[in-house]
Each structure stands twice: as C-alpha cells, then as structure tokens.
Design a protein around this motif. Structure first.
Motif, mmCIF file in Angstrom:
data_model
loop_
_atom_site.group_PDB
_atom_site.id
_atom_site.type_symbol
_atom_site.label_atom_id
_atom_site.label_comp_id
_atom_site.label_asym_id
_atom_site.label_seq_id
_atom_site.Cartn_x
_atom_site.Cartn_y
_atom_site.Cartn_z
ATOM 1 N N VAL A 80 0.835 -1.212 0.000
ATOM 2 C CA VAL A 80 0.000 0.000 0.000
ATOM 3 C C VAL A 80 0.865 1.256 0.000
ATOM 4 O O VAL A 80 2.036 1.219 0.362
ATOM 5 N N GLY A 81 0.249 2.311 -0.411
ATOM 6 C CA GLY A 81 0.949 3.592 -0.456
ATOM 7 C C GLY A 81 0.145 4.558 -1.295
ATOM 8 O O GLY A 81 -0.721 4.148 -2.063
ATOM 9 N N LYS A 82 0.466 5.854 -1.111
ATOM 10 C CA LYS A 82 -0.242 6.860 -1.907
ATOM 11 C C LYS A 82 0.186 6.746 -3.380
ATOM 12 O O LYS A 82 1.143 6.044 -3.685
ATOM 13 N N SER A 83 -0.488 7.473 -4.238
ATOM 14 C CA SER A 83 -0.086 7.494 -5.651
ATOM 15 C C SER A 83 1.345 8.025 -5.738
ATOM 16 O O SER A 83 1.684 9.000 -5.064
ATOM 17 N N LEU A 138 -1.398 -7.610 -3.824
ATOM 18 C CA LEU A 138 -2.386 -6.570 -4.127
ATOM 19 C C LEU A 138 -1.737 -5.204 -3.912
ATOM 20 O O LEU A 138 -1.287 -4.895 -2.814
ATOM 21 N N LEU A 139 -1.658 -4.424 -4.953
ATOM 22 C CA LEU A 139 -1.073 -3.089 -4.827
ATOM 23 C C LEU A 139 -2.231 -2.091 -4.877
ATOM 24 O O LEU A 139 -2.962 -2.046 -5.884
ATOM 25 N N THR A 140 -2.403 -1.346 -3.820
ATOM 26 C CA THR A 140 -3.582 -0.472 -3.792
ATOM 27 C C THR A 140 -3.391 0.719 -2.857
ATOM 28 O O THR A 140 -2.502 0.728 -2.003
ATOM 29 N N ILE A 148 2.524 -4.363 3.373
ATOM 30 C CA ILE A 148 3.808 -3.659 3.252
ATOM 31 C C ILE A 148 3.463 -2.224 2.865
ATOM 32 O O ILE A 148 2.758 -1.995 1.876
ATOM 33 N N THR A 149 3.936 -1.272 3.662
ATOM 34 C CA THR A 149 3.588 0.127 3.386
ATOM 35 C C THR A 149 4.780 0.845 2.766
ATOM 36 O O THR A 149 5.896 0.804 3.289
ATOM 37 N N LEU A 150 4.504 1.478 1.648
ATOM 38 C CA LEU A 150 5.544 2.240 0.938
ATOM 39 C C LEU A 150 5.260 3.735 1.079
ATOM 40 O O LEU A 150 4.128 4.183 0.869
ATOM 41 N N VAL A 151 6.291 4.494 1.419
ATOM 42 C CA VAL A 151 6.172 5.953 1.426
ATOM 43 C C VAL A 151 7.386 6.503 0.686
ATOM 44 O O VAL A 151 8.530 6.195 1.061
ATOM 45 N N GLU A 152 7.106 7.238 -0.344
ATOM 46 C CA GLU A 152 8.162 7.836 -1.191
ATOM 47 C C GLU A 152 9.241 6.825 -1.572
ATOM 48 O O GLU A 152 10.440 7.073 -1.448
ATOM 49 N N GLY A 153 8.801 5.653 -1.948
ATOM 50 C CA GLY A 153 9.720 4.632 -2.446
ATOM 51 C C GLY A 153 10.413 3.821 -1.366
ATOM 52 O O GLY A 153 11.260 2.983 -1.695
ATOM 53 N N LYS A 154 10.066 4.051 -0.099
ATOM 54 C CA LYS A 154 10.736 3.289 0.982
ATOM 55 C C LYS A 154 9.722 2.443 1.720
ATOM 56 O O LYS A 154 8.571 2.864 1.920
#
Lengths: 315, 231
Positions: B39-42, B197-199, B213-219
C-alpha cells in the motif's frame, strides 16, 4: 515412451503456434483494411518502378547497341592479297578477340559496287571512275566490336604489327579514333545516368514502403508491449507482421504483373515507333517468367525484411 | 533462499532518468501462498515494484528474485515462463484494443500452445465468473470502464496463475464488483495462489486482514503480518 510423448506434444504445440501466427496475420489484414490497402499500393508502386526500370534498361541497351553498331574500323588489304589469306585473317581475329561482334569481308568488286550504289546518279564520280580506268578500291575487313575504343585500338595494333602486317595497306582506326571515343563515352554516360536514376528511384520507393510498414508497427507498439508482458515469444510476436509483409508482397507482385501486362500491351506500339524498333510486347512475351519472378521475389523479400527490421525496435 | 519463498526483493532502488527516485533500497520476501497488500499513496512506487517483479523493468541497483531466479540475469525463456505463470492486472488495464474480449483472453493461452478446445472452455469459464460472457465478441472500446477492469482481471485469471499481481484492481469498480473482486482474490489465495495486491484503497486492505507492506516515497516503512493501512 514418455520422451516420445513429450516430443509429440512439443511438435503439436509448435504446429498450433505456427498456424496461430498465420491466423493472427490474416486477422490483422482483415481488421486493418485501410492500412492493408495503403501498404499494397506502396508495394505496387515500388514493384512498378522496378518493372519500368527493367523495361527502360532493356530499351537503353537496345538503343546503345544500335548506336555502337554504327561505329566500326576497316582494315584495307594490299591489292594483291589473296582472298583466302584475308578470310584466314578474319577467322584468326574472331578467335583472338571474342568481344568482336562481326567481321565482314568486302572484296574490291563489292567495294566498287557499294560505292556506285551509294553515289548513284553522280555524274562527276562516275566520270572520275571512268578516267581512272580500273577499280581503285582495296579488299577490306569491316570490324565491329562492343564499342570500346581500347578494343579497336588493340585490334588495329595487332593487325599492323603481327605476321598479317605484310598484307595490310592501312587500318583506319586513327582517323575514326575520336568519333569512336566520343560515341563510346556518350553511351557510357547514358548507361551511368540511367543506373543512378534507377538506384535513386528504387531507394525512394523502398523508403516509402518501409515507412508505411513502420507506421503500422508504430500503431501496434502498445499491442506489442502487451504481447511481451503476457509472455509471448519473439517469433510469436514478430511472425504475424512478417507474414503480413509477405502477403502484401505476393498480392502486390500479382497486381503489378497484371498492370505491366496491360500497360505494355497498350503502349508497345507507341514505344516501338519512338525507340526505333524496340518491341516491349515481344520483350514481355519472351521474359514474362523472369519478370514475375523478380516482382514476386522483390515483393516477398521486401515484405519479410520490413516485417523483421521494423519490429526489431520494439522487441 | 528457502524453497517456499517465491519472490525476493533485495535492496532494490529504481531511479528514472534524470533524477526521479521511485524506489529506495527496498527489501522484502514473499512466501508461496501468501496474500500481501502493498500500500501507499499514488507515486509511492507500487507500480514500479510490480514492473520489476514482472521483469518489465530493471532495478537501478539491488536484485529481484522470482522462484530463486535472479531476474537481472534471467534469460529470455525464463522471463517468458515467469510472465506466463504470473497473472498481472494493470492499473491501466493494458488490454489488446484490436482484439475482442474473447481474443484478449485466448491470446495468453495461444501463446502457451494450449489446444483450441481447452482455450474455449477456460475462456468462457473465466468470462462467466466475471460476468462478461455476453460481451465475448465485443472490443474493449465497446465496454464500460468497469467491464474493462473486469476483463483485465479475467485475463489474469485465465492462465490459472501461481501468482497474481493486482495493481489497483478495483479502481474503477462499483462497491458490488469491488467486493466480488476482493472475494475472488481471497478465494484464489485460499486455493494456494500467491496474491500481491497493490492499492491505495484503505477499506479493502483493512478488510482483507493479511500482510501489509507500506511504501512511502519509495521506501518500505512498515511490513506487518496482519497489518492495516496506516499512513
């Protein structure tokens, strides 16, 4: 047993894939009729250009040979040279110089006869001949080669320096040298200009065909990308494009042959008059197998190469 | 690497020319049969990650392994095999616009050399499942956005994949079909398939209650077993 089964299975898969590649190609053609028509038209223009070049090349060859046949050299023999010796020399020359097209023997009587025929009605010349009292002409050999001045020079030198020299009065090469060289370089120039124009036309037509097919593949760029994404192999992606190209090539060649047939049938009398006897229709009837082979070969080759090269960018 | 690990992402960074860093030193492992939501923002790097796992792109640094194969070193055949075993659902659908609905699905099976009869059966089974049977002769541009998305999902399922990578699979679906798709993915996972699932849809992630798994600015900032969408 299991291995054999596996082999049979892979062969079946190969066969299926092979037929599917054809199926995709024909579906693409059917679904992109507009493009198919444009590609066909471009191919027909290309093959038409090549076919016209073949015909005009033949016409140029004919005209050049006509022109070159008008240049010749003559070896004059001493008056008392026996005819058998002259004919022996003629046979020897034909053996030594395969590029010689024709050597005609003209006896002194024939020379006089030709002179009289040429100057029929000229009182002065008749009077002059009567005053001389005897035949002033010499027996000679008239020699025609492919038109290359160096060939004439070689023959002339040989005649004047070999064992034949004792029979030779003179060879008129030095008098005709300038004219022979001019005619030869002029016809050479025409051949070169013709070839350059031909090459340029073929390159332009090739680029047009190539770009038309490239345009089609560019439109299918996304489709090709998706094919890769779902695991299609290179040949499974490329195959339909190549087959499409081949199909266009074959159809274009057939069309082009039909058009050539009709065009030559109707224009042949006209060209025959302006070319001084060259008959396009007769040439087509004698060489139609070669012409359709060239058209088909070029069409198929061009289609295959375009399909291969253009899609390479996206694979 | 353990045999149950199907995907391993090791210190992966991805920089797009000239200087857009999509992923920064990302590492994680996914075991066979897992359901993982990334998961993560656009713009967080989710789609980039999916592209790297599918070998559609190469990492700028680091390594991605699929079934133990280093994708940087994989040959053409290995890449093709990978793509034939992974059912991918793309955010922008990536449908064949010049092929009918039926052909969009059958193409994947034709690529694999499957027989016509088997193809027909499998395609209609999946179309039936996705409620698209009556649209089989239509072209994608004749479908609504929701139908196109369902077609994209159907295409991922038709190959009976071992792994499903779904990039925003419910983006254009109404609540009913969203629920249907998520239930379907869960069912696939229960049957033993690995689902990624990527959403950025908080609601569906929280409802699934699986690894997140949480992604923020590629991390990767969080990797939790029964995680929640928290940014």
């Amino acid at each position: 047993m299991q291995k054999r089964h596996k082999h049979r299975f892979s062969f079946m898969v190969f066969l299926r894939s092979f037929f599917r590649v054809f199926k995709f190609a024909f579906k693409n053609i059917y679904r992109n009729k507009g493009f198919a028509l444009a590609a066909l038209l471009m191919m027909i223009i290309f093959l038409g250009t090549v076919t016209s070049l073949i015909f005009f090349q033949e016409l140029a060859k004919y005209l050049i040979s006509q022109l070159r046949e008008r240049i010749d050299i003559t070896a004059y023999f001493k008056e008392d040279t026996p005819e058998e010796e002259i004919l022996k020399i003629r046979d020897e020359l034909l053996k030594m110089f395969p590029e010689v097209r024709a050597i005609s023997y003209i006896s002194k009587e024939e020379a006089l006869l030709f002179f009289r025929q040429r100057h029929q009605g000229s009182e002065i010349l008749e009077k002059a001949l009567r005053e001389i009292g005897e035949n002033p002409f010499l027996p000679s050999l008239n020699i025609i080669t492919g038109g290359d001045p160096s060939q004439y020079e070689e023959i002339s030198k040989m005649l004047e320096s070999s064992s034949f020299a004792k029979f030779i009065q003179k060879v008129d090469f030095s008098q005709k040298k300038e004219v022979i060289e001019k005619v030869y370089s002029f016809t050479q120039l025409i051949t070169r200009i013709g070839s350059v124009i031909g090459i340029i036309l073929v390159i332009i037509s090739l680029l047009v065909v190539f770009n038309t097919i490239k345009l089609a593949v560019d439109v299918s760029k996304d489709e090709i990308e998706i094919m890769k994404m779902v695991g299609a192999s290179r040949w499974f992606i490329r195959g339909p494009f190549v087959i499409e190209g081949i199909v266009y090539g074959i159809i274009a060649a057939l069309f082009c042959f039909g058009i050539s047939w009709i065009a030559v049938y109707f224009t042949s009398p006209f060209f025959s008059v302006i070319s001084g006897g060259f008959n396009f229709w007769a040439y087509l009837l004698n060489h139609w197998q070669l012409i359709i082979l060239i058209q088909m070969g070029l069409g198929v080759t061009l289609g295959t190469i375009s399909g291969f090269l253009v899609i390479k960018k996206y694979l | 690497m353990g045999s149950s690990i199907i995907i391993k992402v090791e210190n992966v960074s991805k920089i797009y020319y000239p200087a857009i860093t999509a992923l920064r030193n990302v590492s994680f492992e996914i075991e066979e049969g897992e359901f993982v939501s990334i998961v993560g923002k656009s713009g967080a790097g989710k789609t980039t990650l999916a592209r790297l796992i599918l070998a559609l792109d190469e990492p700028s640094s680091g390594r991605v392994y699929f079934k133990g194969i280093d994708l940087n070193l994989a040959n053409e055949q290995e890449i093709q095999d990978l793509r034939r075993t992974v059912g991918a659902i793309y955010q922008d659908y990536r449908l064949f616009n010049k092929k009918t609905v039926f052909e969009n699905l059958s193409y994947l099976l034709e690529v694999a050399g499957i027989s016509e009869r088997e193809i027909k059966k499998r395609v209609f089974d999946v179309l039936d499942l996705m409620g698209l049977t009556d649209k089989s002769d239509n072209f994608p541009f004749q479908l609504s956005s929701g139908e196109q998305q369902r077609l994209a999902i159907a295409r991922a399922l038709v190959i009976s994949p071992q792994v499903i990578i779904a990039d925003e699979p419910t983006g254009n679906l109404d609540p009913y079909h969203t629920h249907e798709v998520i239930s379907l993915l869960k069912k696939m996972n229960e049957e033993g398939k690995t689902v990624i699932l990527l959403t950025h849809n908080r609601e569906i992630v929280n409802r699934v209650k699986k690894r997140v798994i949480t992604l923020v600015e590629g991390k990767v900032i969080r990797d939790e077993k029964e995680g929640k969408f928290i940014i």
